[in-house]
Motif scaffolding. Structure first.
Motif, PDB file in Angstrom:
ATOM      1  N   PRO A 197     127.137 123.547 114.514  1.00 28.02           N
ATOM      2  CA  PRO A 197     127.098 121.783 114.102  1.00 28.02           C
ATOM      3  C   PRO A 197     127.802 121.148 113.893  1.00 28.02           C
ATOM      4  CG  PRO A 197     125.724 123.015 112.285  1.00 28.02           C
ATOM      5  CD  PRO A 197     126.384 124.251 113.294  1.00 28.02           C
ATOM      6  N   ALA A 198     129.321 121.374 113.494  1.00 29.16           N
ATOM      7  CA  ALA A 198     130.379 120.856 113.909  1.00 29.16           C
ATOM      8  C   ALA A 198     131.290 121.069 115.596  1.00 29.16           C
ATOM      9  CB  ALA A 198     131.390 122.001 113.129  1.00 29.16           C
ATOM     10  N   MET A 199     130.718 121.856 115.866  1.00 32.65           N
ATOM     11  CA  MET A 199     130.487 121.314 116.984  1.00 32.65           C
ATOM     12  C   MET A 199     129.752 120.423 118.593  1.00 32.65           C
ATOM     13  SD  MET A 199     131.133 124.966 118.708  1.00 32.65           S
ATOM     14  CE  MET A 199     131.749 124.503 120.758  1.00 32.65           C
ATOM     15  N   LEU A 200     128.512 120.157 117.261  1.00 33.39           N
ATOM     16  CA  LEU A 200     128.018 118.985 118.896  1.00 33.39           C
ATOM     17  C   LEU A 200     128.520 117.618 117.524  1.00 33.39           C
ATOM     18  CD1 LEU A 200     124.408 120.814 117.795  1.00 33.39           C
ATOM     19  CD2 LEU A 200     125.424 120.379 119.979  1.00 33.39           C
ATOM     20  N   GLY A 201     128.871 118.039 116.434  1.00 30.72           N
ATOM     21  CA  GLY A 201     128.785 117.098 116.076  1.00 30.72           C
ATOM     22  C   GLY A 201     130.762 116.537 116.691  1.00 30.72           C
ATOM     23  N   TYR A 202     131.232 117.458 116.902  1.00 30.24           N
ATOM     24  CA  TYR A 202     132.921 116.862 117.383  1.00 30.24           C
ATOM     25  C   TYR A 202     132.219 116.451 119.013  1.00 30.24           C
ATOM     26  CZ  TYR A 202     136.857 117.737 120.128  1.00 30.24           C
ATOM     27  OH  TYR A 202     138.135 117.349 121.095  1.00 30.24           O
ATOM     28  N   THR A 203     131.046 116.913 119.650  1.00 27.35           N
ATOM     29  CA  THR A 203     130.720 116.405 121.251  1.00 27.35           C
ATOM     30  C   THR A 203     130.069 115.172 120.792  1.00 27.35           C
ATOM     31  OG1 THR A 203     130.157 119.178 121.826  1.00 27.35           O
ATOM     32  CG2 THR A 203     129.627 117.267 122.607  1.00 27.35           C
ATOM     33  N   ARG A 204     129.441 115.188 120.154  1.00 30.08           N
ATOM     34  CA  ARG A 204     128.843 113.743 119.734  1.00 30.08           C
ATOM     35  C   ARG A 204     129.719 112.571 119.509  1.00 30.08           C
ATOM     36  NH1 ARG A 204     127.666 110.375 115.769  1.00 30.08           N
ATOM     37  NH2 ARG A 204     127.873 111.850 114.229  1.00 30.08           N
ATOM     38  N   LYS A 205     131.224 112.847 119.132  1.00 34.57           N
ATOM     39  CA  LYS A 205     132.018 112.182 118.509  1.00 34.57           C
ATOM     40  C   LYS A 205     132.811 111.884 119.383  1.00 34.57           C
ATOM     41  CE  LYS A 205     132.625 113.015 113.438  1.00 34.57           C
ATOM     42  NZ  LYS A 205     133.629 113.372 111.917  1.00 34.57           N
ATOM     43  N   ALA A 206     133.242 112.439 120.213  1.00 33.22           N
ATOM     44  CA  ALA A 206     133.958 112.696 121.787  1.00 33.22           C
ATOM     45  C   ALA A 206     132.904 111.495 122.713  1.00 33.22           C
ATOM     46  CB  ALA A 206     134.127 113.828 122.498  1.00 33.22           C
ATOM     47  N   ARG A 207     131.851 111.382 122.570  1.00 32.93           N
ATOM     48  CA  ARG A 207     131.094 110.771 123.233  1.00 32.93           C
ATOM     49  C   ARG A 207     131.233 109.212 123.346  1.00 32.93           C
ATOM     50  NH1 ARG A 207     125.269 113.369 124.392  1.00 32.93           N
ATOM     51  NH2 ARG A 207     125.393 111.030 125.950  1.00 32.93           N
ATOM     52  N   LEU A 208     130.445 109.547 121.724  1.00 35.47           N
ATOM     53  CA  LEU A 208     130.913 108.151 121.497  1.00 35.47           C
ATOM     54  C   LEU A 208     132.386 107.262 121.510  1.00 35.47           C
ATOM     55  CD1 LEU A 208     129.438 106.124 119.893  1.00 35.47           C
ATOM     56  CD2 LEU A 208     130.327 106.597 117.612  1.00 35.47           C
ATOM     57  N   SER A 209     133.153 107.800 121.551  1.00 35.35           N
ATOM     58  CA  SER A 209     134.840 107.282 121.410  1.00 35.35           C
ATOM     59  C   SER A 209     134.843 107.447 122.660  1.00 35.35           C
ATOM     60  CB  SER A 209     136.112 108.244 120.825  1.00 35.35           C
ATOM     61  OG  SER A 209     137.157 108.041 120.731  1.00 35.35           O
ATOM     62  N   ASN A 210     134.603 108.083 123.592  1.00 36.40           N
ATOM     63  CA  ASN A 210     135.117 107.773 125.016  1.00 36.40           C
ATOM     64  C   ASN A 210     134.254 106.863 125.433  1.00 36.40           C
ATOM     65  OD1 ASN A 210     135.893 108.649 128.567  1.00 36.40           O
ATOM     66  ND2 ASN A 210     133.396 108.262 128.480  1.00 36.40           N
ATOM     67  N   ILE A 211     133.038 105.988 125.395  1.00 38.56           N
ATOM     68  CA  ILE A 211     131.816 104.451 125.542  1.00 38.56           C
ATOM     69  C   ILE A 211     132.463 103.938 125.352  1.00 38.56           C
ATOM     70  CG2 ILE A 211     130.487 104.538 123.949  1.00 38.56           C
ATOM     71  CD1 ILE A 211     129.672 104.840 127.617  1.00 38.56           C
ATOM     72  N   ARG A 212     133.139 103.632 123.977  1.00 38.22           N
ATOM     73  CA  ARG A 212     133.444 102.939 123.085  1.00 38.22           C
ATOM     74  C   ARG A 212     134.803 102.236 124.223  1.00 38.22           C
ATOM     75  NH1 ARG A 212     133.553 104.511 116.608  1.00 38.22           N
ATOM     76  NH2 ARG A 212     131.103 103.421 116.566  1.00 38.22           N
ATOM     77  N   SER A 213     135.612 103.125 124.505  1.00 37.85           N
ATOM     78  CA  SER A 213     137.379 103.366 125.533  1.00 37.85           C
ATOM     79  C   SER A 213     136.531 102.678 126.433  1.00 37.85           C
ATOM     80  CB  SER A 213     137.865 104.535 125.021  1.00 37.85           C
ATOM     81  OG  SER A 213     139.008 103.838 126.442  1.00 37.85           O
ATOM     82  N   GLU A 214     135.383 102.894 127.468  1.00 38.73           N
ATOM     83  CA  GLU A 214     134.642 102.519 128.562  1.00 38.73           C
ATOM     84  C   GLU A 214     135.022 100.619 128.527  1.00 38.73           C
ATOM     85  OE1 GLU A 214     134.546 103.588 131.419  1.00 38.73           O
ATOM     86  OE2 GLU A 214     135.931 104.712 130.377  1.00 38.73           O
ATOM     87  N   ALA A 215     134.106 100.206 127.032  1.00 33.61           N
ATOM     88  CA  ALA A 215     133.625  98.766 126.325  1.00 33.61           C
ATOM     89  C   ALA A 215     134.677  97.891 126.525  1.00 33.61           C
ATOM     90  CB  ALA A 215     132.783  98.853 125.148  1.00 33.61           C
ATOM     91  N   ASN A 216     135.784  98.734 125.585  1.00 30.78           N
ATOM     92  CA  ASN A 216     137.304  97.702 125.629  1.00 30.78           C
ATOM     93  C   ASN A 216     137.782  97.527 126.744  1.00 30.78           C
ATOM     94  OD1 ASN A 216     139.140  96.674 124.046  1.00 30.78           O
ATOM     95  ND2 ASN A 216     140.225  98.496 124.309  1.00 30.78           N
ATOM     96  N   VAL A 217     137.914  99.160 128.341  1.00 30.39           N
ATOM     97  CA  VAL A 217     137.962  98.689 129.451  1.00 30.39           C
ATOM     98  C   VAL A 217     137.417  97.761 130.073  1.00 30.39           C
ATOM     99  CG1 VAL A 217     138.270  99.092 131.711  1.00 30.39           C
ATOM    100  CG2 VAL A 217     139.334 101.276 129.100  1.00 30.39           C
ATOM    101  N   LEU A 218     135.914  96.879 129.913  1.00 30.79           N
ATOM    102  CA  LEU A 218     135.566  96.607 130.593  1.00 30.79           C
ATOM    103  C   LEU A 218     135.801  94.981 130.055  1.00 30.79           C
ATOM    104  CD1 LEU A 218     132.702  95.711 132.128  1.00 30.79           C
ATOM    105  CD2 LEU A 218     131.759  95.930 130.120  1.00 30.79           C
ATOM    106  N   ARG A 219     135.990  95.038 128.988  1.00 27.70           N
ATOM    107  CA  ARG A 219     136.172  94.053 128.135  1.00 27.70           C
ATOM    108  C   ARG A 219     137.767  93.201 128.230  1.00 27.70           C
ATOM    109  NH1 ARG A 219     140.584  92.146 125.111  1.00 27.70           N
ATOM    110  NH2 ARG A 219     140.429  94.118 123.661  1.00 27.70           N
TER     111      ARG A 219
END
Length: 242
Positions: free
Chosen positions: A97-119
């Protein structure tokens, strides 16, 4: 005429031969040794006697003391394996569960970063268009799907060509941005318009579970965590033109 049956001497009628009286005291001659034709004793007939004495059987075969079967230690091995498996299951229950949570947070952090780059890429392209004399005034929506562009006052194809130079994910992601007088108020992107399982990145950012919705007054409004990009688009549309 009778004869002695022992020595063959003729006997008178009724006479007993004296050889019978002396036969008991006569020592019999020793047996003569028999030799073969070469002066040696002949070989004994049959198989030689066993080393343990004539007629004595060989002792039964048995395992030597060192070959005796040892006590089995299988239960110890089984116990050790069971303990190892138990610890492995406990570790998996904690780490997975910890690894799954880490992976989910990593994906969310990456997609947020992409949204900021788009802006940032959209604002840079907007500045270039404004400097070249195009009208950038008003509030409008620019989308990766051309049919969803709304009230854009300049050439969208020109804008997209500029955006491609500054945003490498322009071909990978689905997105839309809300622009007010040349400045990006809101940006949202995902890898799908309709899948609710895909992560959505927004600028300004949302919470860990819920993406942020567009709001004209800048208030913080968060959507349901099972939403999709298409739903966020139509909520923004209704907020601006509804």
């Amino acid at each position: 005429m009778p004869f002695c049956t022992q020595c063959g001497r003729p006997l008178a009628e009724g006479e007993t031969c004296s050889c019978r009286n002396n036969s008991a005291n006569i020592t019999p001659p020793p047996p003569q040794s028999q030799y073969n034709g070469y002066g040696y004793q002949p070989y004994q007939q049959g198989y030689p006697q066993a080393p343990y004495g004539y007629g004595q059987p060989y002792p039964p075969y048995g395992q030597p003391p060192y070959a005796q079967q040892k006590k089995s230690n299988g239960w110890i091995v089984g116990l050790v394996i069971g303990i190892v498996l138990l610890f492995a299951l406990i570790a998996a229950a904690i780490l997975v569960p910890a690894m799954l949570g880490y992976t989910r947070k990593a994906r969310l952090s990456n997609i947020r970063s992409e949204a900021n780059v788009l802006r940032k890429a959209a604002e840079t392209s907007m500045i270039e268009i404004d400097e070249e004399g195009s009208n950038v005034k008003g509030r409008y929506i620019i989308s990766s799907d051309k049919k969803d562009n709304v009230a854009v006052p300049f050439d969208v194809d020109d804008f997209n060509a500029r955006l491609d130079r500054y945003f490498e994910g322009a071909e990978k992601y689905k997105y839309f941005i809300v622009v007010n007088n040349g400045y990006v108020e809101y940006a949202a992107l995902s890898e799908s318009w309709t899948k609710k399982t895909e992560k959505i990145g927004t600028w300004p950012v949302g919470t860990d579970d819920k993406p942020r919705e567009y709001s004209k007054d800048g208030s913080s409004v968060f959507s349901d965590k099972k939403t999709n990009l298409d739903t966020l688009y139509w909520k923004a549309y209704d907020e601006i033109f509804g």
